[in-house]
Design an enzyme around this catalytic site. Structure first.
Site, PDB file in Angstrom:
ATOM      1  N   GLU B  50       0.814  -1.215   0.000  1.00  0.00           N
ATOM      2  CA  GLU B  50       0.000   0.000   0.000  1.00  0.00           C
ATOM      3  C   GLU B  50       0.852   1.271   0.000  1.00  0.00           C
ATOM      4  OE1 GLU B  50      -0.557  -2.611   1.938  1.00  0.00           O
ATOM      5  OE2 GLU B  50      -2.669  -3.184   1.794  1.00  0.00           O
ATOM      6  N   PHE B 112     -11.212  -7.085  14.075  1.00  0.00           N
ATOM      7  CA  PHE B 112     -10.152  -7.585  13.201  1.00  0.00           C
ATOM      8  C   PHE B 112      -9.845  -6.538  12.117  1.00  0.00           C
ATOM      9  CE2 PHE B 112      -8.916  -9.976   9.311  1.00  0.00           C
ATOM     10  CZ  PHE B 112      -7.661 -10.359   9.752  1.00  0.00           C
ATOM     11  N   GLN B 113      -8.588  -6.250  11.923  1.00  0.00           N
ATOM     12  CA  GLN B 113      -8.107  -5.256  10.951  1.00  0.00           C
ATOM     13  C   GLN B 113      -8.743  -3.890  11.156  1.00  0.00           C
ATOM     14  OE1 GLN B 113      -8.165  -7.032   6.953  1.00  0.00           O
ATOM     15  NE2 GLN B 113      -6.085  -7.776   7.339  1.00  0.00           N
ATOM     16  N   LYS B 162     -17.347  -0.748   6.016  1.00  0.00           N
ATOM     17  CA  LYS B 162     -17.834  -1.795   5.116  1.00  0.00           C
ATOM     18  C   LYS B 162     -19.331  -1.665   4.846  1.00  0.00           C
ATOM     19  CE  LYS B 162     -18.111  -6.820   4.890  1.00  0.00           C
ATOM     20  NZ  LYS B 162     -17.811  -8.082   5.584  1.00  0.00           N
ATOM     21  N   MET B 476      24.399   9.169   1.970  1.00  0.00           N
ATOM     22  CA  MET B 476      24.378  10.434   2.690  1.00  0.00           C
ATOM     23  C   MET B 476      24.704  10.228   4.169  1.00  0.00           C
ATOM     24  SD  MET B 476      24.165  13.605   2.072  1.00  0.00           S
ATOM     25  CE  MET B 476      23.136  14.258   0.756  1.00  0.00           C
TER      26      MET B 476
END
Lengths: 157, 576
Positions: B50, B112-113, B162, B476
């Site tokens: 993502e 969940f999630q 949802k 760097m």
């Protein structure tokens, strides 16, 4: 310097956390905050007491204005304004101190809003100095609990 | 007729003219991905992470000027976008990020999630929505696109549970978004602009310091007019590169920590700094009190919070750069000053600084100098390419050695400095411009942070090129350790990197390698001929440093020029 900022916000989900998060995220200090509805149910009003120099205050005001849900920001300190705060003070004086507590309440126009055999709860409203003074006077009699509303303020016409 | 939230979502995207969505599916967004399955007009690019999807949308937005769109699931899907959102936020890039959320009734239950993504992203979004009722969905999407792309642009997150995707409502899409609390101001105050014009006419040693705001407002032409009318030299920030032609005689190069000597000296000695769409970032100003000690400052910015944040400003102008510069240029033209004559002495002084310390690096016949690779990319493309970079040395060398003549051709993470940005951003830019040459100039370590998107590039048949300046170091970090920590290379040695040629092949891309300076040109030529993704592994000098450099906490006039000290020993290669 200390400033009282009045903020008009959309009464939307999460708006308090946006304002509070702005202060914490940028390292600004909140001394007190009071939030309540206005005549318009879609709009809420917040009074925040903060401190900082002119540059910090300019940034705070600009940053608040930048939040999408903020409608208006007024630094009341730049104007004539009235400020008030209410405190509820629960004292548990020894029997010989009770009269003195009542006398102090009278002087400060505080009301006794609750009492029990051992305690009395006083409600006092006023500006910062007044609240500080009554707390100081009641301390020797044993303050058991203290809650304060935080300041609310309104501009004078 | 009532339609589902998922269908409302799709219809709203169509109304916004969205062509491509970068995303990754998961439990709570199955319904909306199901609706997208039949969609012909809007392309879904499935990333491999993502974060990759979010940087792709960001690259798409930077290359086109249109908001990039991301669609991910709840919980880890949403939290994986955070770095991408913060990257876009710091550089004011318009993104609309749609995250799925657990059903409304489950919110707050540690389902969940579940993640409080609105809370997590609050400090790095311009605004955010949690849509709790399907009836509010269309309005929230309209506002999200409006807020993301107007005023000072930025990412907006829309969190959709949802059940809201499943519930039905009438589709009513607002004609326009109207918010009483959000009205960006585009025109600048006329009186203030007049003050600016008068200050410019009076100034003897003025310099224009312009930033990303020029690109965001599409004001490259107006900036060029301003410089040419008044004959004022221009320096750009990292984010501003491309906003003024890199080959223009009035161009000083980038300023700041790794800026050019003449840019930093011109600002240091100037009596008027005209800051345009820039925010006096610490990497630009160095020690802020010594940035432009003798100068008055004009500051044009659409965001009032940028003005007087870090420096005192004499003439603040809140407004859109394009609008303000148009008005300012009109006033300046009317003044009819003999600009060229006025400016002669100052421009001569600037040219002297340029001659003193031109951008340069030490040439080698044996080992590839990273700057040489960038020069060659510039030569071979004639500058006609979209360049992205990762973060660190590769980014600074590109800023120093590639001349950007056109806006929106240099995409990099300036504010947040996100390693792993450049490659997915290149994929996003290539999605927008399938026929253009898109090249990520990468460090080996940065590239690995989002290397998984090679699969995306291969599957989408995107001919993205990655030129890896492979020094097997966090370059760097190593440079700072060399200069400020006695050469103790703690955790910066990346020895043991994979074989990037075989890695490319494993993904179904093409891998090429250059190990000697003489191989750079033929390998680049071959890569640019191939119409598939190519990783070009350029094995470069491990210990090359980015110079000049302003050490942290020093003024910009106190630059150090490491390599030039060695130049008497070996040939110094000056770059025009």
């Amino acid at each position: 310097m200390r400033h009282i900022i009045s903020i008009i916000v959309e009464n939307k989900f999460g708006v308090l956390s946006r304002v509070a998060g702005l202060f914490s995220g940028r390292g600004y200090n909140i001394e007190t905050v009071a939030v309540g509805p206005t005549l318009d149910p879609e709009v809420s009003q917040m009074t925040i007491v903060t401190n900082g120099d002119d540059q910090v205050l300019e940034q705070i005001t600009k940053q608040l204005n930048k939040l999408i849900d903020v409608i208006k920001v007024v630094d009341l300190t730049e104007k004539e304004f009235v400020e008030r705060e209410t405190a509820l003070i629960k004292v548990a004086p020894p029997p010989e101190g009770r009269a003195e507590v009542l006398r102090t309440a009278e002087i400060f126009r505080a009301r006794i809003v609750d009492s029990s055999p051992k305690t009395s709860t006083l409600q006092v409203t006023g500006d910062e100095k007044k609240i500080a003074a009554i707390i100081e006077l009641l301390k020797p009699y044993g303050i058991k609990d203290l809650v304060r509303t935080g300041k609310v303020a309104i501009a004078r016409e | 007729m009532k339609i589902s939230g998922a269908e409302i979502f799709l219809e709203a995207l169509r109304r916004e003219g969205v062509k491509v969505v970068f995303g990754y599916p998961g439990g709570v967004v199955l319904k909306v991905f199901d609706v997208l399955y039949d969609e012909k007009e809007i392309k879904v690019v499935l990333s491999r992470h993502e974060q990759g999807a979010t940087h792709m949308a960001d690259g798409y937005a930077r290359a086109t000027g249109r908001p990039g769109v991301v669609l991910v699931t709840s919980g880890p899907g949403a939290t994986n976008t955070v770095t991408g959102i913060a990257t876009a936020y710091m550089d004011s890039i318009p993104l609309v990020v749609f995250t799925g959320q657990v059903p409304t009734k489950m919110i707050g239950n540690d389902a969940f999630q579940e993640a409080d993504i609105v809370g997590i992203t609050r400090p790095c979004t311009k605004h955010s929505y949690l849509v709790k009722d399907v009836a509010d969905l269309a309005g929230a999407i309209k506002e999200a696109f409006y807020i993301a792309s107007t005023g000072r642009p930025g990412p907006v997150l829309v969190d959709i549970p949802k059940d809201v995707f499943l519930d039905k409502a009438e589709f009513r899409y607002p004609e326009e978004a109207k918010l009483r609390s959000y009205n960006p101001k585009y025109a600048g105050n006329k009186w203030q602009i007049k003050q600016a014009a008068q200050a410019i006419a009076k100034a003897k040693k003025p310099v224009i310091y312009a930033g990303g705001g020029v690109l965001l407002s599409g004001a490259a032409e107006e900036l060029r007019d301003l410089a040419e009318i008044t004959q004022i030299p221009v320096t750009l920030t990292l984010m501003g590169l491309g906003g003024f032609p890199g080959t223009h005689p009035l161009f000083l190069g980038m300023l700041g920590m790794h800026g050019t000597y003449q840019a930093n000296m011109a600002v240091y000695r100037s009596d008027l700094v005209i800051a345009i769409g820039a925010r006096f970032d610490d990497r630009v100003t160095g020690k802020v009190e010594e940035f432009c000690p003798e100068a008055k400052i004009i500051h044009v910015d659409i965001d009032p919070t940028s003005i007087k944040k870090n420096v005192h400003v004499d003439v603040p102008i809140v407004g859109d750069v394009k609008h303000v510069l148009r008005d300012l240029n009109t006033m300046l033209r009317e003044l009819k000053e003999p600009w060229e004559a006025i400016r002669k002495a100052w421009l001569r002084q600037v040219a002297e600084w340029q001659a003193e310390h031109p951008p340069a690096y030490e040439w080698s016949d044996e080992v590839i100098k990273p700057q040489y690779v960038i020069e060659k990319i510039y030569d071979l493309t004639g500058g006609d390419a979209i360049i992205t970079t990762e973060v660190g040395q590769c980014q600074m060398w590109t800023a120093q050695f590639f001349k950007f003549n056109r806006p929106r051709t240099f995409l990099n993470s300036g504010g947040l400095g996100t390693m792993g940005y450049g490659f997915p951003a290149a994929i996003g830019a290539q999605m927008a411009f399938p026929d253009r040459l898109v090249i990520d100039i990468a460090g080996d370590a940065s590239l690995e942070m989002n290397i998984q998107e090679l699969a995306t590039a291969v599957i989408q048949r995107l001919p993205v090129k990655v030129a890896i300046l492979n020094n097997r170091f966090l370059g760097m970090v190593r440079q700072w350790q060399e200069l400020f920590f006695g050469g103790r290379y703690s955790s910066s040695d990346m020895t043991g990197q994979p074989d990037f040629v075989r890695l490319a092949e494993a993904y179904g891309a093409v891998g090429l390698r250059a190990e000697k300076p003489s191989e750079v040109e033929p390998v680049l030529k071959e890569a640019f001929r191939i119409s598939r993704p190519v990783l070009i592994d350029c094995v470069v000098d491990r210990y090359e440093n980015v110079f000049p450099m302003v050490p942290a906490g020093k003024g910009n006039h106190e630059m150090i020029f490491g390599q030039e000290k060695k130049s008497s020993e070996r040939g110094l290669r000056a770059v025009g």
